[in-house]
Design a protein around this motif. Structure first.
Motif, short mmCIF file in Angstrom:
data_model
loop_
_atom_site.label_atom_id
_atom_site.label_comp_id
_atom_site.label_asym_id
_atom_site.label_seq_id
_atom_site.Cartn_x
_atom_site.Cartn_y
_atom_site.Cartn_z
N ALA A 1 -5.22 -3.94 3.30
CA ALA A 1 -5.72 -2.57 3.27
C ALA A 1 -5.88 -1.96 4.66
O ALA A 1 -6.22 -0.79 4.79
CB ALA A 1 -7.07 -2.53 2.54
N LEU B 1 -9.18 2.75 1.43
CA LEU B 1 -8.15 3.37 0.60
C LEU B 1 -8.33 4.89 0.56
O LEU B 1 -7.36 5.64 0.53
CB LEU B 1 -8.21 2.78 -0.81
CG LEU B 1 -7.82 1.30 -0.93
CD1 LEU B 1 -8.08 0.79 -2.35
CD2 LEU B 1 -6.36 1.09 -0.56
N LEU C 1 0.81 -1.22 0.00
CA LEU C 1 0.00 0.00 0.00
C LEU C 1 0.84 1.27 0.00
O LEU C 1 0.44 2.29 -0.55
CB LEU C 1 -0.94 -0.01 1.21
CG LEU C 1 -1.99 -1.13 1.20
CD1 LEU C 1 -2.93 -1.00 2.39
CD2 LEU C 1 -2.79 -1.13 -0.09
N ILE D 1 -4.11 -3.56 -7.30
CA ILE D 1 -3.74 -3.15 -5.94
C ILE D 1 -3.36 -4.35 -5.08
O ILE D 1 -2.32 -4.36 -4.42
CB ILE D 1 -4.89 -2.36 -5.29
CG1 ILE D 1 -5.20 -1.10 -6.11
CG2 ILE D 1 -4.54 -1.98 -3.86
CD1 ILE D 1 -6.45 -0.37 -5.67
#
Length: 853
Positions: A383, A112, A85, A159
């Motif tokens: 995340a 996010l 991330l 991602i």
């Protein structure tokens, strides 16, 4: 803009229609239906292509691969971040400051967006910040065009490396006959009749009594005596499972030996019930930590699950959360077949604990499984600010010391490890949840340590070993049990082959899997000869990339080997049984086991669970030695694994395993003799009865409902002179009729009887008179149970209802002129009343209404 799907196919279709239209037009003009100047009512292919040339077009399909259009060349694939991330946020910042337009479509969009907001990046006045959209797309791209800033679309594929999930939908019910659960009685098996003892089942027979033919279950006892059990009492007969493999001694029919034996077992069961309830009472007074209710991040994590939750998963997760939010320490066992989603429930529970600043430890039996769980947890939680670590022999001593330091400091939220987690140098800052995967794989010393932990923290245990081995815990609520019986969507049964080892068949199986882009597990459970097997396979299938994996390999080498197999770089993984537990590689859908007869039944079942974990059809081959005959137990295990190929076969396999090996010390060594005397089923029924009574006496809450082991029902004899059966003309298969009889005898309410009537109509056609009589007789049996009547039969053309202990109720209601009240029974005319069945139901309704008052 116009999208064209398969331009060549479209051209061919248009030309074909055009040719037909030209012929039709010429035919109509010849018949003078049309004039020669009749206008053409369609666009020709040339006109259509000319018209399309004035618009920007994107061509889809194989022909588009030959020469990409200029418009298509403006799209390029974006960077991939693999869950890193920080790298993602750096990339977003750079593109934002450069003036690019950015759209992020993710199942973690809200989180996010939070991470982006925390950066506080300031761009030019006209620069648009990234747009975060909750959703799911297959892949993203970067679109560039002259005089405009680039447009970048990012998805979970770039991602996190996640695939787009299928659409969420309700689970489809499996087309499985409900009576499949009653397939445990076979001719020649030992059985137990609750009231008459142990005998050998001889099958279903038809006998004529007073000119009326009926079906009976036949049981043979000592000295050749036979008992014919009416089909409506089929629930009184269960399969015999002893404490070891020895055959039981048949009971003597009509003697008091069985009654005395059952009495002694009941007294012994009282002691067990007392001990278990004392354990339960101690657990009730322990004060634990009550976790908070779900927060928004919990909802985001659950929405990102890349599969469709089954109804059982949703229910079990609700039970786990309820336990965690309670002040009493959780001790819940989740039973579910391999690949049914137990890990996802554990992951969500772990995240819930971390959200309350508690640490989580996950204990697994093998290093390979620890590595897989580590990868799964790290990917799903990427995340969120959750630190996941692993402690196993895959970590060097220096790495282990560092992990232990961070664990004691509290900077590690979730630690996943093998039995290394149970050693004395492990310290947690604030452990809140312990997750144990396959507890039965740990030794006695380890279990003692776990027993101590249970009094301090919430414990969640996962097992694919079905319920029978832990039933006594469920009977009392000493341990809460949740079951996941529903298979995931699109799961297919595994095609299973059992036979002698065949190099030709091995080659065919491996090549078939490789041709469809899959991978193969080959299990050879002897390290000394595994290299020789590698050479053998190399000669059989030289086309395949084969690699060895076993527990005695160097940690780094084994870890790398498993990563290569997971990534698809290895075609055939030749391994020992280290792959047995929990390993999830969806691309591996063929399993080959060498010398399968030397494995335990639960091991074979676990191994088979390594394949067939997706929508692909999977194959499992269990080979025995070509020349050496397997032992009797080995042969029985292979037969069982071959017979039980249906989804959710775990319960059937566990019961068969108990038959082969005996019930062992399921309920403690002191109970061996009692289990051997009356069988596992009856023993646990008697235990259920004792526990239920003691709970009521002590004012404790009722325990969980165990449908497979219901409490004993009073024996009611219903003998009406009517043909009550399932005729062979209605259901031809004899085994199916037996299972239906046992299922019908197990019904517990009038509503269930009405429902099964509708089901029979749908499956077999409108029920014939004998079937309707059978269901009517069962209704009378249920009503008699509720009114303390022990027999309903016909004497001297009258229906006689006899009460328990030959005592009529003190204050009977007005039963009408047709019912005569005797000293010990009620009498009602039979043949003289045309609608006697309706009158009998009315009589029972009167008795029930009086009982309710």
């Amino acid at each position: 803009m116009v999208l064209i799907d398969h331009l060549e196919d479209m051209n061919d279709t248009i030309l074909e229609i055009e040719e037909q239209a030209v012929e039709m037009r010429a035919d109509r003009i010849a018949k003078q239906s049309f004039s020669e100047d009749f206008p053409i009512p369609y666009l020709t292919l040339t006109e259509l292509l000319d018209s399309l040339s004035t618009h920007p077009t994107i061509e889809l399909g194989p022909s588009a691969m030959l020469e990409a259009t200029s418009f298509a060349q403006r799209f390029s694939s974006g960077p991939r971040f693999g869950g890193r991330l920080k790298t993602l946020l750096d990339n977003l910042s750079q593109r934002y400051l450069a003036g690019d337009r950015i759209v992020v479509v993710s199942r973690q969009a809200a989180r996010l967006n939070e991470l982006w907001s925390e950066l506080s990046v300031q761009g030019e006045e006209n620069t648009l910040p990234p747009v975060f959209i909750e959703g799911s797309l297959a892949e993203g791209w970067i679109f560039t065009q002259p005089l405009c800033p680039p447009l970048q679309l990012l998805t979970d594929g770039e991602i996190f490396g996640w695939r787009r999930p299928g659409p969420r939908q309700r689970h489809r019910a499996l087309a499985k006959a409900p009576e499949a659960a009653y397939s445990d009685l076979e001719v020649g098996n030992w059985v137990v009749h609750i009231d008459h003892g142990v005998g050998r089942f001889l099958g279903l027979v038809a006998r004529s009594v007073d000119g009326i033919e009926r079906d009976y279950l036949t049981v043979e006892y000592a000295e050749g005596d036979q008992l014919f059990v009416p089909v409506h009492q089929a629930d009184r007969v269960t399969g015999y499972i002893g404490s070891d493999k020895r055959s039981p001694s048949p009971s003597r029919l009509g003697s008091i030996e069985w009654r005395n034996l059952k009495k002694r077992v009941k007294e012994a069961v009282e002691e067990v019930a007392e001990d278990l309830l004392n354990l339960y009472a101690k657990r009730q007074i322990i004060e634990g930590y009550a976790f908070s209710e779900d927060d928004p991040w919990q909802s985001e994590l659950e929405a990102s699950f890349p599969y469709i939750e089954t109804e059982d998963q949703v229910r079990v997760l609700a039970e786990v959360k309820q336990d965690m939010e309670s002040t009493q320490p959780m001790d819940r066992l989740i039973c579910g077949d391999v690949g049914y989603g137990k890990t996802e429930v554990a992951l969500r529970a772990a995240f819930k604990a971390v959200m309350d600043d508690k640490q989580v430890a996950m204990l697994v039996p093998t290093t390979i499984l620890a590595q897989q769980h580590f990868n799964t947890f790290r990917e799903r939680l990427a995340a969120f600010p959750v630190e996941v670590e692993m402690l196993s022999r895959f970590r060097s001593p220096q790495q282990q010391r560092e992990i232990l330091f961070r664990l004691a400091l509290g900077s590690i939220d979730i630690i996943i490890g093998t039995h290394r987690l149970l050693q004395s140098d492990i310290e947690f800052k604030d452990l809140g949840l312990l997750i144990i995967d396959e507890e039965q794989r740990f030794g006695v010393t380890h279990k003692e340590h776990l027993k101590q932990l249970r009094t301090e923290v919430d414990v969640l245990t996962l097992t694919a070993t079905p319920i029978p081995r832990t039933l006594y815990m469920a009977l009392t609520g000493v341990r809460d049990i949740s079951t996941i019986n529903t298979p995931p969507e699109e799961r297919l049964p595994i095609i299973t082959h059992v036979g002698s080892y065949s190099p030709r068949l091995v080659r065919q199986a491996i090549l078939r899997e490789l041709e469809r882009g899959g991978q193969v597990f080959f299990v050879h459970n002897r390290v000394q000869t595994i290299s020789a097997m590698r050479s053998h396979l190399g000669k059989i299938v030289p086309e395949a990339q084969i690699a060895i994996a076993h527990g005695q390999m160097d940690e780094k080498k084994l870890s790398k080997r498993m990563e290569q197999f997971s990534a698809g770089a290895i075609d055939v993984l030749l391994s020992t049984s280290i792959i047995e537990s929990g390993l999830d590689i969806p691309n591996a859908n063929t399993l080959i086991v060498d010398r399968a007869d030397t494995f335990g039944l639960s091991q074979l079942y676990q191994l088979r669970g390594r394949v067939g974990r997706g929508a692909q059809r999977a194959y499992a081959y269990f080979f025995k030695h070509r020349r050496k005959n397997p032992s009797q137990d080995g042969r029985q295990r292979l037969e069982t694994i071959a017979e039980n190929i249906q989804l959710g076969a775990g319960f059937s396999i566990a019961m068969r395993d108990l038959e082969i090996r005996g019930a062992g010390d399921i309920l403690g060594t002191r109970q061996h003799g009692h289990i051997a005397a009356v069988g596992f089923h009856l023993y646990t029924r008697l235990l259920t009865e004792s526990v239920t009574r003691l709970r009521k006496e002590r004012g404790l809450a009722a325990g969980p409902a165990i449908t497979t082991l219901d409490t004993l029902r009073p024996l009611v004899s219903v003998d009406l002179p009517i043909n009550a059966s399932i005729p062979s003309e209605y259901v031809p298969d004899k085994n199916m009729r037996l299972r239906l009889y046992r299922r019908i005898a197990d019904l517990r309410s009038l509503a269930e009887i009405d429902a099964i009537f509708e089901e029979f109509t749908d499956r077999f056609g409108i029920p014939s008179k004998p079937v309707r009589n059978l269901l009517f007789q069962l209704k009378i049996k249920l009503l008699a149970e509720r009114t303390d009547i022990v027999s309903v039969n016909v004497e001297n053309n009258q229906i006689v209802l006899r009460f328990r202990d030959e005592q009529l109720p003190a204050d009977l209601p007005d039963l009408g002129q047709r019912v005569r009240i005797g000293k010990t029974a009620l009498w009602m005319p039979f043949k003289s009343i045309p609608n006697w069945s309706d009158e009998l139901l009315k009589l029972f309704n009167l008795l029930l209404s009086d009982k309710d008052r």
